[in-house]
Every structure is written in C-alpha cells, then in structure tokens.
Design a protein around this motif. Structure first.
Motif, PDB file in Angstrom:
ATOM      1  N   VAL A 218       0.907  -1.064  -0.018  1.00 54.81           N
ATOM      2  CA  VAL A 218       0.248   0.048  -0.049  1.00 54.81           C
ATOM      3  C   VAL A 218       0.979   1.360   0.144  1.00 54.81           C
ATOM      4  O   VAL A 218       0.637   2.213  -0.694  1.00 54.81           O
ATOM      5  CB  VAL A 218      -1.117  -0.010   1.111  1.00 54.81           C
ATOM      6  N   ILE A 219       2.057   1.167   0.839  1.00 56.97           N
ATOM      7  CA  ILE A 219       2.873   2.418   0.852  1.00 56.97           C
ATOM      8  C   ILE A 219       3.671   2.557  -0.434  1.00 56.97           C
ATOM      9  O   ILE A 219       3.372   3.688  -1.252  1.00 56.97           O
ATOM     10  CB  ILE A 219       3.909   2.114   1.936  1.00 56.97           C
ATOM     11  N   LEU A 220       3.984   1.338  -1.031  1.00 57.98           N
ATOM     12  CA  LEU A 220       4.666   1.582  -2.345  1.00 57.98           C
ATOM     13  C   LEU A 220       3.882   1.886  -3.368  1.00 57.98           C
ATOM     14  O   LEU A 220       4.321   2.477  -4.488  1.00 57.98           O
ATOM     15  CB  LEU A 220       5.327   0.099  -2.769  1.00 57.98           C
ATOM     16  N   CYS A 221       2.502   1.923  -3.247  1.00 55.69           N
ATOM     17  CA  CYS A 221       1.499   2.350  -4.217  1.00 55.69           C
ATOM     18  C   CYS A 221       0.842   3.598  -4.014  1.00 55.69           C
ATOM     19  O   CYS A 221       1.094   4.622  -5.088  1.00 55.69           O
ATOM     20  CB  CYS A 221       0.423   1.121  -4.709  1.00 55.69           C
ATOM     21  N   PHE A 222       0.577   3.756  -3.091  1.00 53.46           N
ATOM     22  CA  PHE A 222      -0.132   5.053  -2.517  1.00 53.46           C
ATOM     23  C   PHE A 222       0.824   6.353  -2.627  1.00 53.46           C
ATOM     24  O   PHE A 222       0.263   7.276  -3.415  1.00 53.46           O
ATOM     25  CB  PHE A 222      -0.894   5.041  -1.125  1.00 53.46           C
ATOM     26  N   VAL A 223       2.153   6.371  -2.094  1.00 52.19           N
ATOM     27  CA  VAL A 223       2.866   7.314  -2.041  1.00 52.19           C
ATOM     28  C   VAL A 223       3.235   7.832  -3.749  1.00 52.19           C
ATOM     29  O   VAL A 223       2.895   9.069  -3.616  1.00 52.19           O
ATOM     30  CB  VAL A 223       4.097   7.192  -1.147  1.00 52.19           C
ATOM     31  N   PRO A 224       3.884   7.076  -4.275  1.00 56.83           N
ATOM     32  CA  PRO A 224       4.147   7.392  -5.592  1.00 56.83           C
ATOM     33  C   PRO A 224       2.934   7.799  -6.314  1.00 56.83           C
ATOM     34  O   PRO A 224       2.996   9.109  -7.219  1.00 56.83           O
ATOM     35  CB  PRO A 224       4.754   5.884  -6.337  1.00 56.83           C
ATOM     36  N   THR A 225       1.867   7.113  -6.418  1.00 54.52           N
ATOM     37  CA  THR A 225       0.488   7.774  -6.951  1.00 54.52           C
ATOM     38  C   THR A 225       0.149   9.261  -6.522  1.00 54.52           C
ATOM     39  O   THR A 225      -0.192   9.803  -7.441  1.00 54.52           O
ATOM     40  CB  THR A 225      -0.589   6.711  -6.636  1.00 54.52           C
ATOM     41  N   LEU A 226       0.111   9.412  -5.211  1.00 56.50           N
ATOM     42  CA  LEU A 226      -0.203  10.531  -4.600  1.00 56.50           C
ATOM     43  C   LEU A 226       0.429  11.766  -5.423  1.00 56.50           C
ATOM     44  O   LEU A 226       0.185  12.830  -5.756  1.00 56.50           O
ATOM     45  CB  LEU A 226      -0.253  10.691  -3.391  1.00 56.50           C
ATOM     46  N   GLY A 227       1.861  11.653  -5.849  1.00 54.45           N
ATOM     47  CA  GLY A 227       2.652  12.458  -6.199  1.00 54.45           C
ATOM     48  C   GLY A 227       2.979  12.466  -7.569  1.00 54.45           C
ATOM     49  O   GLY A 227       3.781  13.250  -8.304  1.00 54.45           O
ATOM     50  N   SER A 228       2.336  11.642  -8.209  1.00 57.55           N
ATOM     51  CA  SER A 228       2.453  11.411  -9.802  1.00 57.55           C
ATOM     52  C   SER A 228       2.011  12.452 -10.672  1.00 57.55           C
ATOM     53  O   SER A 228       0.928  13.066 -10.334  1.00 57.55           O
ATOM     54  CB  SER A 228       1.879   9.987 -10.447  1.00 57.55           C
ATOM     55  N   PHE A 229       2.714  12.798 -11.721  1.00 54.99           N
ATOM     56  CA  PHE A 229       2.248  13.818 -12.607  1.00 54.99           C
ATOM     57  C   PHE A 229       2.065  13.076 -14.124  1.00 54.99           C
ATOM     58  O   PHE A 229       1.224  13.525 -15.007  1.00 54.99           O
ATOM     59  CB  PHE A 229       2.930  15.116 -12.703  1.00 54.99           C
ATOM     60  N   ILE A 230       2.872  12.166 -14.385  1.00 52.84           N
ATOM     61  CA  ILE A 230       2.931  11.600 -15.843  1.00 52.84           C
ATOM     62  C   ILE A 230       1.846  10.845 -16.075  1.00 52.84           C
ATOM     63  O   ILE A 230       1.337  11.022 -17.408  1.00 52.84           O
ATOM     64  CB  ILE A 230       4.278  10.603 -15.793  1.00 52.84           C
ATOM     65  N   VAL A 231       0.902  10.122 -15.289  1.00 48.97           N
ATOM     66  CA  VAL A 231      -0.003   9.331 -15.646  1.00 48.97           C
ATOM     67  C   VAL A 231      -1.296  10.305 -15.943  1.00 48.97           C
ATOM     68  O   VAL A 231      -1.795  10.228 -16.956  1.00 48.97           O
ATOM     69  CB  VAL A 231      -0.663   8.336 -14.652  1.00 48.97           C
ATOM     70  N   PRO A 232      -1.726  11.178 -14.958  1.00 47.05           N
ATOM     71  CA  PRO A 232      -2.786  12.319 -15.310  1.00 47.05           C
ATOM     72  C   PRO A 232      -2.207  13.071 -16.519  1.00 47.05           C
ATOM     73  O   PRO A 232      -3.219  13.459 -17.269  1.00 47.05           O
ATOM     74  CB  PRO A 232      -3.050  13.080 -13.936  1.00 47.05           C
ATOM     75  N   ASP A 233      -1.071  13.389 -16.807  1.00 46.26           N
ATOM     76  CA  ASP A 233      -0.559  14.106 -17.907  1.00 46.26           C
ATOM     77  C   ASP A 233      -0.895  13.354 -19.187  1.00 46.26           C
ATOM     78  O   ASP A 233      -1.369  14.120 -20.083  1.00 46.26           O
ATOM     79  CB  ASP A 233       0.742  14.147 -17.706  1.00 46.26           C
ATOM     80  N   ILE A 234      -0.636  12.344 -19.272  1.00 52.45           N
ATOM     81  CA  ILE A 234      -0.945  11.563 -20.544  1.00 52.45           C
ATOM     82  C   ILE A 234      -2.424  10.954 -20.666  1.00 52.45           C
ATOM     83  O   ILE A 234      -3.021  11.115 -21.836  1.00 52.45           O
ATOM     84  CB  ILE A 234       0.163  10.336 -20.595  1.00 52.45           C
ATOM     85  N   LEU A 235      -2.900  10.328 -19.669  1.00 54.40           N
ATOM     86  CA  LEU A 235      -4.402   9.769 -19.866  1.00 54.40           C
ATOM     87  C   LEU A 235      -5.373  10.666 -19.191  1.00 54.40           C
ATOM     88  O   LEU A 235      -6.556  10.129 -19.577  1.00 54.40           O
ATOM     89  CB  LEU A 235      -4.283   8.433 -18.973  1.00 54.40           C
ATOM     90  N   GLY A 236      -5.020  11.810 -18.526  1.00 56.31           N
ATOM     91  CA  GLY A 236      -6.062  12.592 -17.950  1.00 56.31           C
ATOM     92  C   GLY A 236      -6.528  13.757 -19.139  1.00 56.31           C
ATOM     93  O   GLY A 236      -5.849  13.761 -20.012  1.00 56.31           O
ATOM     94  N   GLY A 237      -7.438  14.530 -18.364  1.00 55.89           N
ATOM     95  CA  GLY A 237      -7.816  15.684 -19.171  1.00 55.89           C
ATOM     96  C   GLY A 237      -7.740  16.708 -18.101  1.00 55.89           C
ATOM     97  O   GLY A 237      -6.986  16.567 -16.930  1.00 55.89           O
ATOM     98  N   PRO A 238      -8.212  18.122 -18.404  1.00 59.37           N
ATOM     99  CA  PRO A 238      -7.950  19.037 -17.358  1.00 59.37           C
ATOM    100  C   PRO A 238      -8.658  18.970 -16.008  1.00 59.37           C
ATOM    101  O   PRO A 238      -8.338  19.348 -15.105  1.00 59.37           O
ATOM    102  CB  PRO A 238      -8.821  20.190 -18.258  1.00 59.37           C
ATOM    103  N   GLU A 239      -9.679  18.096 -16.105  1.00 52.64           N
ATOM    104  CA  GLU A 239     -10.616  17.891 -14.725  1.00 52.64           C
ATOM    105  C   GLU A 239      -9.862  16.823 -13.897  1.00 52.64           C
ATOM    106  O   GLU A 239     -10.412  16.508 -12.901  1.00 52.64           O
ATOM    107  CB  GLU A 239     -12.141  17.602 -14.861  1.00 52.64           C
ATOM    108  N   THR A 240      -8.807  16.206 -14.553  1.00 52.26           N
ATOM    109  CA  THR A 240      -8.126  15.249 -13.665  1.00 52.26           C
ATOM    110  C   THR A 240      -6.827  15.504 -13.044  1.00 52.26           C
ATOM    111  O   THR A 240      -6.042  14.841 -12.789  1.00 52.26           O
ATOM    112  CB  THR A 240      -7.993  13.755 -14.285  1.00 52.26           C
ATOM    113  N   MET A 241      -6.621  16.932 -13.301  1.00 49.84           N
ATOM    114  CA  MET A 241      -5.226  17.511 -12.683  1.00 49.84           C
ATOM    115  C   MET A 241      -4.960  17.173 -11.175  1.00 49.84           C
ATOM    116  O   MET A 241      -5.830  17.044 -10.469  1.00 49.84           O
ATOM    117  CB  MET A 241      -5.301  19.047 -12.841  1.00 49.84           C
ATOM    118  N   MET A 242      -3.725  16.583 -11.006  1.00 53.09           N
ATOM    119  CA  MET A 242      -3.373  16.274  -9.679  1.00 53.09           C
ATOM    120  C   MET A 242      -2.444  17.066  -9.068  1.00 53.09           C
ATOM    121  O   MET A 242      -1.824  17.929 -10.005  1.00 53.09           O
ATOM    122  CB  MET A 242      -2.941  14.716  -9.554  1.00 53.09           C
TER     123      MET A 242
END
Lengths: 294, 374
Positions: A218-242
């Motif tokens: 859970v730590i290994l997944c949650f922490v990098p996901t919380l700070g991730s920008f590349i996944v929402p950048d490529i797969l997301g739109g304006p309303e998914t900005m993290m």
C-alpha cells in the motif's frame, strides 16, 4: 557526524565505513535538495526566490486556496481508489503465485515484473490506443453490439485510475506474495483441523499473515501515485489534474518556484506524517489482536 | 474386570477403524492396504523410520490426505470423505503450527472462536486448558516469545480444548531438546490419563513409543510389521525389522535342528547347538534368523554351563554409554556381536576387569533370544 558515533555504540567501525557512501549520497542528492526546496517555499508573495530578505508564509497561504485544496483532495481520492483497486487485483494474484509449485512461481513473478522492462511513457501511450475512441475496448464493445457509439474513456478519471492500477501492480504483488509465501502452510491445516471453514481460515489466518506485505504494498503504491504527474498528464484531461501536475507546472511553464516548493513541501509533510501513522497503526500483531473478533 | 467387560459390551464398535486403507502417489505406494482398530481411551503409537508412511497415515485420519482406497470409521461412522474441519479429531503438529500473529490466548481459543462459542465460556475454557498444560499467566505472549516446550504445551492446549474424540500427535517431541522431550513425555502421559481422550501418537523414537503407548504399531515401507503392547514388541518381535528398530539386536543365520513340544534346537555359526524353550511352527532343516539383544548377553571367562549357550571371541571395542557399556566382540568366524553390560559391574573403569583384545565367552540363557523365519 557518523564518524563520531561508532565509538559511543561500542565500536563497529566497519559498519560505519560501509554506511558512509549511501549516507553521503542521500545527504547530497536527497536531503539538501529537499531542504533547499523547503527554504524556497518560504519566499514572500510573488514568483521570485527571495527567502533571505523576508521569509514568509505567503506561498502556504496560497496553497490553502479552495482550488488547490480541491486538487489535493482529488489527488488523495485518486491515489486511494487506485491503491484499493490495485490491492483487490493484486491479492488474489499474489495468493495464486504463492500457492503455485516453486518452479511456476519463478515464471509468474517474471511475468509480473515484465512490464517494468519497458519505459512507463511508452506503456502509458499504449493505453491511449486501448482506451481511445477508436481503441481496442470500444471496438470490442461495438463489435459485441453492447454500445452504439464509442464511450469516452480516454482523458477521464477512469483512464487515470486504470493507468495507476496498471502502473502499481508490479509494486503491490511482490510484497504480498512474499508475505504469503513466508507463511507456514501447516497453519492452514491447523486452522481447518480446529474446525474453521475455508472462508474462516482465509479470514483468520491468511489475511493476518499477509498484512505486513499488504502494508508495504500500500505504501509502495499510494505514495508514488499521490505525487504522480505523468499518468494524469498522458491519460487524463483538465478535470483530472493532480497535485503533481500543479507542482510540475510551477517549476516548468509556470516559472513559480516558490509556490511549487510550497506545494511540494506540503505534500512531503502529508506523506511523511501519513505513512508514519499508518506504519504505527498497521503494525502486525496489533491489528490481529484479541479484539479482532468477539 | 466385570465392569470393564460391561464397558466393552456397551461399545461393541472400535472407536477408530481403518479398513484396508492405502495411499499411493502415482506409482509410489506410501501406505499399503492395512487395517487398524483403536479402542476408546487408548494411547496408541505408530512407530517407524522416516518415510515409512506413518505421517501419511496420520494425515489421512486427520483428513488432510484422502486415502487412495479403503475407509475410515470413527465411532462406526464413515468419515473418509469428511473434511478435516468437520471431523471430531484434532492434531498436534510436528512444528506446532501455532498462529504467529495471535497471542497464546487466541491460539488456544481458535477452535472455540470459529465455532462462535460465547465469550465467557471461551475465557473459562481457555484458562482451564492453559492451567492443564501449566501455562497460566502466559495468555498474552506471542508464540515467538515462548520456548519450544512452551509452544508444545500451547499446541496441546489448543487441540485439547475442543474435547476431540481423538487427538493425533505428529512427532510432537522430536523438535525438543532431549531433557525437555523426556519431561514432556511424562506430562503427555499424565495429560492423556487426566483427559481420557484417545491419543494416536506418531514417532520415530522407540523410547517414546515404548514408554508412552498402550499399544504400538511398528510401520515399515507402508505396512504394519507388528502391532502389540510395548513389552511384547520388545520381548517377542515378530520380524527382523522390529527386533532391530525397537531396541537393537544381534542377528545370526541358523538352521533348525530339532523341534519338540517345548524346545527348539538351532545350529548357528556352524559350531554351537543352541536350544530354546517354547513350542513353534518351525520344521527341522529350515533356515532361520536367531536374534539376541545386547543386554541379554553376559561375559564369562569359562565355558557356558548346561543352562547357557555361548560364543567365544575377542573384545574389539568398548563404548561407554553412561548407565551401561557396549562392547563389540569379534567371534571366531569373523562375525561381530554387540554386548551391553550395566556399569554397576564396572571395576576400576573396566567392565568386569576386561582388557581390550581379551578373549572371552559371550553367554546367554537358553530361554532368551528369538528365532524368526528367514
């Protein structure tokens, strides 16, 4: 500092010497940059880095703006949802691998790690092909006449969470697998022998045994996901900005280092406090204490 | 005695009955078809070397392994297809298999917990079970904080608290150091007497089997070689394997020379004519194996008298065992015989004053020794 310590601890100079290189590495390339970042975050209002003239909390005041808070909350939501879904997929997979014959275990683990051989960017672009309006999923759905016109999958929160789950699986399965694999198989027999059904055995023996692995995963997944920008950048739109996207923007096109630093520092604090509490709470043996059941 | 007879009559069925039960893995027959009946209240022991199939047999009774053929009856009810959680049978595992993430209390309470026993009753029974095994006050320890002997007691309490019809014990003492193991042996006997629960105990240790069991089945290569009381097993082994595995035994090839109503003559080593009392089913001229336990033998400097048999040889080596000394004597025909002499016969560090390489007679009473079909 570390050179003075060994003497007091009863003298293991070899260990001190061996820990020195990683220690220096972390100080130079991790601790100092983080401290610089934290220092920059105390710049006064505006986009210039001027901490020493008039340190202030102006940048932090700006982070408390409803807009940024909502982005932070959304990031927490995405990270939590992605981690939960990853866990639900990873647990049965890990259980299956751990209960396979040893030789097959090696192959299955190899398959789990296989995606890591390719660049994440490439893999995420492939999701554009899978989830696109004309992508694999929509083609299958249309061919099966389940939908008349393509669903909007790409650039949605769904796409972002799917991307995260995909990204996280190779980090969630191995620790759970390791915990389950370490479990003495005769515990399952002991549980059955004492009258527990398969379901009860799973609940009272397998899950408690897996908890250390689940906690790590859970730590290994949650922490990098919380700070991730590349996944929402490529797969997301304006309303998914993290929050990761906002921080990246401040250091990139936004050119607002003080504000980016404040956001980054806040995120780091949040994660540090959260993980510390989590580890303390999820300490194995506490969770599975007597009150686990009436 | 009359009461005991009445008890047997009221329970005409054996408590546990195995009917031509067998287990194969592919081409390997781990347990050959065998029958077994165990009565209520017995302390039954299955004794055999590792790989003889004894643990597989136990696992079939517990329900972890399904027999390839045959049936298992508990109190007359066929339980062959009943899963382990619905069998009124509990197991003490070789490695104890305590749940590492539960405290002692929860380990012992596990069987009651999964049966949704009320909390008050659970508490009372757990405390009673812990007291029974002498672990009161340990209920909040984790298994990792206990010694091997203490873990063993927790495993016993965890199984006994369910008041099973049958308690299976898989080499429960083999992981303990010798002293603790011997102490636990005594406690196990007390526990069985106190609880009245039928015990089925699997071990490779003949001393455990002989001292604890009411009956012992010696198992070898998937079959029962002999099933009898410990005394009979030791005094009248029916096969060479049993004689060798339970205690130790010197074996010699021989030929039957004379069969009478109460005596049997055997010629062995081409020199002596050995006579043994007791009727038998041997025929003159039949090749046989003659077995003698090391402790049945005596040293003498003079030839055996008419009530004794003897062999002449030379002392080759001595092993000091503490309570006894074991000597190997090389006989005139080259064979070797092991002799065990109690150390109260020692004179100034030497057994009966014997020097190495000294020539002696090794004698035994004509009544001792066993004759087996070759």
């Amino acid at each position: 500092m570390p050179e003075q310590r060994p003497r007091r601890r009863g003298g293991r100079p070899e260990i001190a010497i061996l820990t020195l290189p990683p220690f220096i590495w972390l100080v130079v390339f991790f601790l100092i940059p983080v401290l610089i970042l934290a220092a920059v975050s105390f710049s006064p209002a505006g986009m210039t880095v001027e901490i020493f003239r008039a340190p202030s909390l102006d940048q932090y005041r700006q982070t408390l703006d409803a807009f940024y808070l909502s982005i932070l909350l959304r990031s927490l939501g995405y990270a939590a949802a992605a981690t939960l879904i990853t866990l639900l997929i990873a647990f049965p997979a890990a259980y299956f691998i751990a209960s396979s014959p040893p030789r097959r275990q090696v192959w299955l683990l190899f398959l789990v790690f296989l995606p890591l051989w390719t660049n994440l960017l490439v893999r995420l672009y492939s999701f554009k092909i899978i989830l696109g309006d004309n992508g694999l999923v929509n083609q299958v759905l249309e061919a099966l006449a389940i939908v008349d016109e393509p669903l909007t999958l790409i650039y949605t929160p769904l796409a972002v969470v799917v991307g995260f789950v995909y990204w996280n699986l190779p980090y969630m399965i191995p620790p759970i697998y390791a915990a389950l694999e370490r479990m003495n198989p005769s515990l399952l027999e002991a549980s059955m022998d004492l009258g527990a059904s398969r379901a009860a055995t799973f609940r009272y023996v397998v899950i408690p045994a897996s908890l250390p692995g689940v906690a790590a995963g859970v730590i290994l997944c949650f922490v990098p996901t919380l700070g991730s920008f590349i996944v929402p950048d490529i797969l997301g739109g304006p309303e998914t900005m993290m929050v990761g996207n906002v921080i990246a923007a401040q250091f990139g096109p936004g050119l607002n280092w003080p504000f980016g630093s404040a956001l980054a520092t806040l995120l780091t604090l949040l994660v540090t406090v959260g993980v510390t509490l989590y580890i303390r709470y999820a300490e194995p043996g506490r969770l599975a204490g007597r009150d686990g059941r009436g | 005695m009359a009461g005991a007879q009445a008890l047997i009559n009221r329970h005409p069925l054996p408590m546990l009955e195995l009917k031509t039960i067998s287990k194969r893995y592919g081409d390997v027959a781990v347990v050959q078809p065998l029958d077994l009946k165990i009565e209520e209240g017995e302390f039954f022991c299955i004794l055999g070397p590792s790989g003889c199939g004894k643990t597989t047999l136990l696992r079939m009774i517990a329900g972890f392994d399904r027999p390839t053929a045959g049936r298992i009856l508990l109190d007359g009810v066929d339980i062959t297809a009943v899963p382990p959680n619905r069998r009124d049978v509990n197991t003490v595992f070789q490695n104890y298999a305590l749940f590492p993430h539960y405290q002692v209390f929860d380990n012992v309470a596990y069987g009651l917990m999964v049966r949704k026993t009320p909390a008050a009753e659970t508490h009372e029974r757990v405390m009673a079970a812990l007291q029974l095994v002498g672990l009161s006050g340990f209920e909040h320890r984790l298994p990792a904080q206990l010694s091997g002997g203490q873990q063993q007691r927790v495993a016993l309490a965890r199984a006994l608290i369910n008041r099973p019809r049958l308690l299976l014990l898989d080499e429960p003492l083999s992981a303990l150091d010798r002293k603790t193991g011997e102490q636990m042996r005594g406690e196990l006997a007390d526990l069985q007497a106190k609880s009245g629960i039928t015990f089925v105990f699997v071990t490779h240790n003949q001393a455990e089997a002989l001292s604890l069991a009411s009956r012992v089945a010696v198992m070898n290569q998937g079959v029962f070689e002999q099933c009898s009381t410990p005394a009979e097993l030791y005094q009248r082994p029916r096969t060479r394997f049993v004689g060798d595995f339970v205690g130790s035994m010197n074996f010699f090839q021989g030929v039957v020379t004379e069969v009478g109503a109460d005596r049997l003559g055997v010629e062995l080593l081409g020199q002596s004519r050995i006579e043994r009392r007791g009727a038998s089913d041997f025929r003159p001229g039949e090749p046989v194996v003659f077995g003698l336990r090391p402790e049945q033998l005596r040293f003498s400097l003079i030839e055996p008298k008419d009530f004794e048999n003897g062999l002449f040889g030379q002392v080759e080596r001595t092993l000091f065992l503490g309570e006894a000394t074991q000597l190997a004597v090389r006989l005139s025909n080259g064979e070797r015989i092991e002799v065990k002499v109690p150390n109260y016969l020692m004179l100034e560090d030497k057994v009966m004053g014997l020097e190495p390489n000294e020539q002696v007679w090794v004698n035994w009473s004509k009544g001792s020794g066993i004759v087996l079909h070759a």
